[in-house]
Design a protein around this motif. Structure first.
Motif, PDB file in Angstrom:
ATOM      1  N   GLU B 424       0.742  -1.078   0.317  1.00 39.18           N
ATOM      2  CA  GLU B 424      -0.073   0.365  -0.158  1.00 39.18           C
ATOM      3  C   GLU B 424       0.893   0.768   0.271  1.00 39.18           C
ATOM      4  OE1 GLU B 424      -2.823   0.160   2.600  1.00 39.18           O
ATOM      5  OE2 GLU B 424      -4.226  -1.901   1.603  1.00 39.18           O
ATOM      6  N   LYS B 425       2.333   0.511   0.746  1.00 36.36           N
ATOM      7  CA  LYS B 425       2.508   2.732   0.535  1.00 36.36           C
ATOM      8  C   LYS B 425       4.087   1.937  -0.004  1.00 36.36           C
ATOM      9  CE  LYS B 425       0.922   4.724   4.051  1.00 36.36           C
ATOM     10  NZ  LYS B 425       0.089   5.279   6.334  1.00 36.36           N
ATOM     11  N   ASP B 430       8.051   6.565  -7.921  1.00 34.06           N
ATOM     12  CA  ASP B 430       6.821   6.288  -8.952  1.00 34.06           C
ATOM     13  C   ASP B 430       6.391   5.572  -8.878  1.00 34.06           C
ATOM     14  OD1 ASP B 430       8.783   8.421 -10.200  1.00 34.06           O
ATOM     15  OD2 ASP B 430      10.497   6.457 -10.490  1.00 34.06           O
ATOM     16  N   ILE B 431       6.434   5.488  -8.255  1.00 33.27           N
ATOM     17  CA  ILE B 431       4.545   3.478  -8.103  1.00 33.27           C
ATOM     18  C   ILE B 431       4.045   4.124  -6.957  1.00 33.27           C
ATOM     19  CG2 ILE B 431       4.514   1.475  -7.525  1.00 33.27           C
ATOM     20  CD1 ILE B 431       6.578   2.190 -10.101  1.00 33.27           C
ATOM     21  N   LYS B 432       2.565   4.321  -7.272  1.00 35.38           N
ATOM     22  CA  LYS B 432       1.864   4.476  -6.260  1.00 35.38           C
ATOM     23  C   LYS B 432       1.154   3.320  -5.525  1.00 35.38           C
ATOM     24  CE  LYS B 432       0.048   8.295  -9.124  1.00 35.38           C
ATOM     25  NZ  LYS B 432       0.720   8.832  -9.923  1.00 35.38           N
ATOM     26  N   GLY B 433       0.419   3.560  -4.522  1.00 38.06           N
ATOM     27  CA  GLY B 433      -0.137   1.645  -3.844  1.00 38.06           C
ATOM     28  C   GLY B 433      -0.878   1.548  -4.617  1.00 38.06           C
ATOM     29  N   TYR B 436      -5.186   2.445  -6.179  1.00 35.90           N
ATOM     30  CA  TYR B 436      -4.729   3.217  -6.817  1.00 35.90           C
ATOM     31  C   TYR B 436      -4.712   2.055  -8.475  1.00 35.90           C
ATOM     32  CZ  TYR B 436      -2.769   5.990 -10.990  1.00 35.90           C
ATOM     33  OH  TYR B 436      -2.997   6.465 -12.220  1.00 35.90           O
ATOM     34  N   TYR B 437      -3.753   1.319  -8.574  1.00 34.09           N
ATOM     35  CA  TYR B 437      -4.112   0.415  -9.805  1.00 34.09           C
ATOM     36  C   TYR B 437      -4.881  -0.871  -9.873  1.00 34.09           C
ATOM     37  CZ  TYR B 437       1.244   1.736  -9.776  1.00 34.09           C
ATOM     38  OH  TYR B 437       1.901   3.175 -10.118  1.00 34.09           O
ATOM     39  N   ASP B 449      -1.134   9.983 -18.049  1.00 29.33           N
ATOM     40  CA  ASP B 449      -0.909   9.965 -17.003  1.00 29.33           C
ATOM     41  C   ASP B 449      -0.940   8.227 -16.324  1.00 29.33           C
ATOM     42  OD1 ASP B 449       0.411  11.875 -17.216  1.00 29.33           O
ATOM     43  OD2 ASP B 449      -1.258  12.927 -15.408  1.00 29.33           O
ATOM     44  N   GLN B 450      -2.619   7.625 -16.231  1.00 27.02           N
ATOM     45  CA  GLN B 450      -2.881   6.508 -15.937  1.00 27.02           C
ATOM     46  C   GLN B 450      -1.381   5.492 -16.722  1.00 27.02           C
ATOM     47  OE1 GLN B 450      -6.693   7.109 -16.657  1.00 27.02           O
ATOM     48  NE2 GLN B 450      -7.152   6.624 -13.936  1.00 27.02           N
ATOM     49  N   ASP B 453       1.913   5.575 -15.680  1.00 29.52           N
ATOM     50  CA  ASP B 453       1.706   5.606 -14.044  1.00 29.52           C
ATOM     51  C   ASP B 453       1.548   3.220 -14.330  1.00 29.52           C
ATOM     52  OD1 ASP B 453       2.347   7.569 -13.218  1.00 29.52           O
ATOM     53  OD2 ASP B 453      -0.499   7.326 -12.710  1.00 29.52           O
TER      54      ASP B 453
END
Lengths: 95, 477
Positions: B424-425, B430-433, B436-437, B449-450, B453
């Motif tokens: 989650e963190k 550069d990488i989201k939790g 998000y994905y 943007d998606q 990512d």
């Protein structure tokens, strides 16, 4: 998965079986395993003699690649209940 | 004498032309086999490779999931391009032997198989960052296409295939993929609506239909693979009468005797054999194909078939493969939404969507686990033989040698890349939790943007996968 071991055997020698009086009553053929030969499984060249092969459970037709010096020409087997340590052993004899 | 007004003439002639035109609008059919002497087009067993090329055998399975899946797969390819193979001047991407694709993943896999590294400077603008959904809707809204769509032999999927053909795949056919030295070998997967079985766009599969895959457009295979139920219609193929001398392979004939011995093997052949039997072209003259995800949304079943009974098995038994790496890129999302926060039961649309997707996700999970177990069994058998030989050596005077297992101490790795692997963190700017994905939609349009990512996280997932790390660490040329 199941396991199969294919051998090509040749007669190396004969040993007589003697009775108590030393009379010949029969003969034992001494076989030897011949060097590796490519196998044909179904209609594909796959694997070699003297190696344990992993194949699916079920019906397979096994043969050897040329020269055509072995018998039978093809063997149909149903492979099941084997392990890597005790594979089904199939033998072709060199003519 | 009765006089006809010019307006009536115009209307009549327009009606006649509309009807004759709609009669003309037909989907593109696959070609029949001309004879049985020709080599099968796009057949992995016919690929000529030097023995060294099979030592490291790398397989990519690219899942469905629209642009989300296509972008994630593309990110993985990018990372593989930047990963050197230890002790050689090759990259890991150069080592890819087979790509098996489904739905959204089929766009990335087919583009790379067709155009190679051109993908890295073209694919984002040609596919990932386009609003394909809008373009498809505009095509459907075009009055010219209304006339074509009025034909019973032309539907929305044919418009989609045309769009992909003209704007993404440059009208390439499978003939482009046929040269015998051109790896990776591409397997695009769809689902046969008749019995729900997996259908792959390969030469051997088309052989059952008495058809030649060479002239068939790759775009139509990709369209079939990604024809999501309800939104798009099926792609249809013709099952032809078989030419003189036509036979199915001996291996398949043997499998047809195995109903009681091995049903998995039996049905893998039987589902194709129903199209190859002598009168099959009369009983089953057509096939209708939809999204590959309905049969297998991760693309691993094709690999499992090759591993259990196909060309990968033959290569293992012939001792050609030293290390086998399977990278399964799974873009599945956490489709839980907020169902359990509402007192009222979900509506028809939600239930319909859930019905179509839940089984896909459950089945994908089981497919990956089943495949991992299969590979683990092989490792166990190798270990049993080693242990048994050691016991013989230690305790028996006669140094009996057990027969070696074909393929020897082959190393096997399965790296599954899924959003569930992301913390989650993640601790990487550069990488989201994970959330998000996991909440990105399944569609053919995502924001730039998606897409960016997803490309980044594809690379991250590969680099941080423990099975992939193990493969790299244990790699000794």
């Amino acid at each position: 998965m199941e396991f199969i071991l294919v051998r090509l055997v040749g007669i190396e020698d004969h040993e007589n079986i003697l009775d108590d009086q030393g009379k010949i009553t029969g003969m034992i053929a001494m076989f030897k395993y011949l060097p590796d030969r490519d196998l044909i499984i179904g209609d594909h060249i796959e694997g070699k003699t003297n190696y344990t092969l992993e194949l699916e459970r079920g019906t397979h037709r096994i043969s050897l690649t040329p020269p055509d010096d072995f018998t039978p020409k093809e063997m149909k087997i149903v492979l099941k209940d084997t392990t890597a340590i005790s594979p089904m052993e199939v033998r072709f004899e060199k003519i | 004498m009765k006089k006809y007004k010019p307006g009536w003439f115009l209307l009549l002639s327009l009606t006649i032309s509309v009807f004759s035109f709609t009669g003309c609008a037909r989907y593109l059919v696959n070609d029949p086999l001309e004879n049985t002497s020709r080599t099968i087009c796009h057949d992995f067993s016919l690929f000529d490779q030097t023995p060294d090329d099979d030592e490291t055998f790398v397989i990519l399975a690219l899942s469905g999931g629209g642009t989300r899946a296509a972008s994630l797969s593309y990110g993985v390819l990018k990372e593989m391009k930047n990963t050197p193979v230890p002790g050689s001047n090759k990259t890991l991407l150069n080592e890819v032997d087979i790509i098996s694709t489904v739905s959204g993943g089929s766009f990335t896999g087919a583009y790379y198989a067709l155009f190679g590294e051109r993908i890295f400077w073209e694919f984002e603008s040609r596919f990932l960052k386009r609003n394909i959904q809008k373009e498809l809707a505009l095509k459907v809204a075009n009055p010219y296409n209304w006339i074509r769509l009025a034909s019973p032999y032309f539907s929305r999927i044919d418009l989609a295939a045309e769009l992909y053909d003209q704007t993404i795949f440059d009208s390439a056919t499978f003939n482009t993929l046929a040269p015998k030295t051109k790896r990776p070998f591409l397997i695009i997967n769809a689902t046969n609506l008749y019995h729900g079985a997996r259908f792959e766009f390969t030469g051997p599969q088309f052989w059952y239909l008495g058809s030649n895959l060479c002239s068939y457009p790759v775009s139509r295979a990709v369209a079939a693979s990604s024809a999501f139920p309800f939104l798009l219609s099926p792609i249809s193929l013709v099952n032809y009468p078989k030419p003189q001398g036509y036979e199915i392979p001996q291996r398949d004939r043997d499998a047809l005797e195995d109903y009681w011995n091995n049903k998995r093997r039996y049905y893998a052949v039987y589902n194709n054999f129903i199209y190859a039997a002598p009168t099959a072209h009369k009983i089953h003259p057509y096939l209708h194909l939809m999204d590959g995800g309905l049969a297998d949304n991760i693309g691993l079943r094709a690999i499992d078939d090759l591993y259990a009974r196909g060309d990968i098995r033959a290569k293992i038994n012939s001792g050609k493969i030293k290390r086998l790496l399977v990278i399964a890129v799974n873009a599945k999302t956490e489709s839980r939404q907020n169902i359990d926060q509402k007192k009222s039961p979900p509506g028809l649309v939600t239930v319909g969507f859930k019905t179509a997707t839940l089984s896909m996700d459950n089945y994908s999970f089981e497919t990956v686990e089943m495949f991992k177990e299969r590979l683990n069994q092989r490792i166990q058998h190798q270990r049993y033989l080693d242990d048994c030989q050691k016991l013989i050596d230690d305790h028996c005077r006669d140094k009996f040698q057990l027969s070696p297992l074909a393929g020897g101490h082959m190393k096997l790795y399965v790296a599954e890349l899924t959003f569930d692997n992301i913390p989650e963190k993640p601790g990487d700017p550069d990488i989201k939790g994970r959330d998000y994905y996991s909440r990105l939609p399944t569609s053919f349009h995502l924001s730039d943007d998606q897409v960016d990512d997803l490309i980044k996280v594809g690379g991250w997932l590969l680099k941080n996968n423990p099975d992939f790390r193990k493969f790299i660490d244990q790699y000794h040329p």
